[in-house]
Design an enzyme around this catalytic site. Sequence first.
Site, short mmCIF file in Angstrom:
data_model
loop_
_atom_site.label_atom_id
_atom_site.label_comp_id
_atom_site.label_asym_id
_atom_site.label_seq_id
_atom_site.Cartn_x
_atom_site.Cartn_y
_atom_site.Cartn_z
N PRO A 44 0.90 -1.33 0.03
CA PRO A 44 0.06 0.08 -0.08
C PRO A 44 0.91 1.35 0.04
CG PRO A 44 -0.87 -1.59 1.72
CD PRO A 44 0.64 -2.06 1.03
N PRO A 170 42.31 11.79 -2.55
CA PRO A 170 43.44 12.98 -2.11
C PRO A 170 44.42 12.57 -1.19
CG PRO A 170 41.40 12.54 -0.67
CD PRO A 170 41.10 11.70 -1.73
N ASP A 193 52.25 8.52 -9.60
CA ASP A 193 52.59 10.00 -9.10
C ASP A 193 52.79 10.32 -7.88
OD1 ASP A 193 50.10 12.03 -11.21
OD2 ASP A 193 51.70 10.96 -11.76
N LYS A 215 56.34 14.55 -10.45
CA LYS A 215 56.51 15.93 -10.88
C LYS A 215 56.63 16.77 -9.85
CE LYS A 215 54.16 14.85 -15.17
NZ LYS A 215 52.96 15.33 -16.29
N GLY A 246 46.90 11.14 -8.10
CA GLY A 246 46.30 11.62 -7.06
C GLY A 246 44.88 12.42 -7.38
N GLY A 247 43.86 12.34 -6.63
CA GLY A 247 42.73 13.00 -6.97
C GLY A 247 42.04 12.12 -8.25
N ASP A 248 41.45 12.84 -8.96
CA ASP A 248 40.64 12.30 -10.06
C ASP A 248 41.79 12.57 -11.56
OD1 ASP A 248 37.79 11.50 -11.38
OD2 ASP A 248 38.96 12.79 -12.76
N THR A 276 38.36 13.93 -6.13
CA THR A 276 39.08 15.06 -6.41
C THR A 276 39.48 15.71 -4.98
OG1 THR A 276 39.24 17.03 -7.26
CG2 THR A 276 36.94 16.30 -7.11
N MET A 330 47.31 24.05 -7.05
CA MET A 330 48.44 24.31 -7.51
C MET A 330 48.64 25.67 -7.56
SD MET A 330 48.40 21.36 -10.80
CE MET A 330 46.98 22.14 -11.26
#
Length: 407
Positions: A44, A170, A193, A215, A246-248, A276, A330
């Site tokens: 119901p 992250p 990375d 980097k 790292g991140g996306d 991210t 950054m």
Amino acid sequence: MTQQYLSGLVLEGRRVVVVGGGGVAQRRLPRLLESGARIDLVSPSITPTIEGLLGNPSLTWIQRGYADGDLEGAWYVVVATDDAAVNDQVSAEAEERRIFCVRSDDRSRATAWTPASGQHGNVTVGVLGGGDHRRSAAVRDSILEGLRTGELAARDAERRPGVYLVGGGPGDPDLITVRGRRLLAEADVVVADRLAPQPLLDELHPDVELFDAAKLPRGRAAQQEEINRILVDRGLQGKVVVRLKGGDPYVFGRGFEEALACAAAGVPWTVVPGITSSISVPAVAGIPVTHRGVTHEFTVVSGHIPPSHPDSLVNWDALAQLHGTLVLLMAVENLPVIASRLIEGGRPANTPAAAIADGTLPGQHMVTSDLAGIARAMQENGVGAPAIVVIGNVVEVAAQLDGAAQA
């Protein structure tokens, strides 16, 4: 104790009846829908979450109580009401029609039990714990974790060669996606990375070929062309290659450049999105990038090029006119000139601001100031790269949680 025979049901295209529209049905419906079953839900009323599932053409809501004959043509029944008499009625009809029936209220009177289940790739894990749901779930979780970390994975199992662009999140290794962790366990080659979750590299199989793609700001840096070459070369060799970032991968991660290189060389590739840092690091630090009544938008900007640089693609004057949250990635080196440009463009100098370094890691630390003073505050407190800078009134909102206990 009744012994069960564990079996996998092929329900695709077959009719399944679920009786009851409460919490139990809400938990069972997603996996039943994933199986491809045609589901008739008899109840119901239903929960708001179930109502949100009604857009799926495989789910039909019959808005009434259960009636004799509702199991006609069904292959499988889940009865999940809080009315014992209705549950008895459904299970009795199921028994008469020789249809396996799960009962949420009394498994001793059911003809089928729902295992604690989970998915790892194309492997489904199901555990029956003799009625102890917590034990079943704990065993299931242990098995899935072993598969995800590679402790239980057979490295010669069927795998799909190619390049996988994996977002590692992250920094905290627990914040990588389930699929990302599984791929690391299956990898032949990992190209990582420096911002990728480093503890995960210690879990790699000893035979994995590891490349350092770090980097460093104003320091040694792996050339993108060389990274592309390694991905393509190892991919063409038929290996499982994980490009761990790292991140996306697609948020200032140059992931799509690597995808283009693979595509041009005919190497199979896929992207595995990650969390991210532009959203997760402020969140972990206690800052929501949006908050009702405070901001209706947030903008993520790369600050690796100063506003006056001819290569800058950012309309800083337009950005300064926005009222929402601004997240800078950054931007540590260029933050003084970025802040000045935003103030010149109309952003109030006293706009709250915060900088978070080493977000989600044990050494995470944050400084707060305003737009005019955030660069100086970072320098005075030794906050360097990598750091996320958040500009907006959400920083001030976050102060409401100062001293509040978190789980």
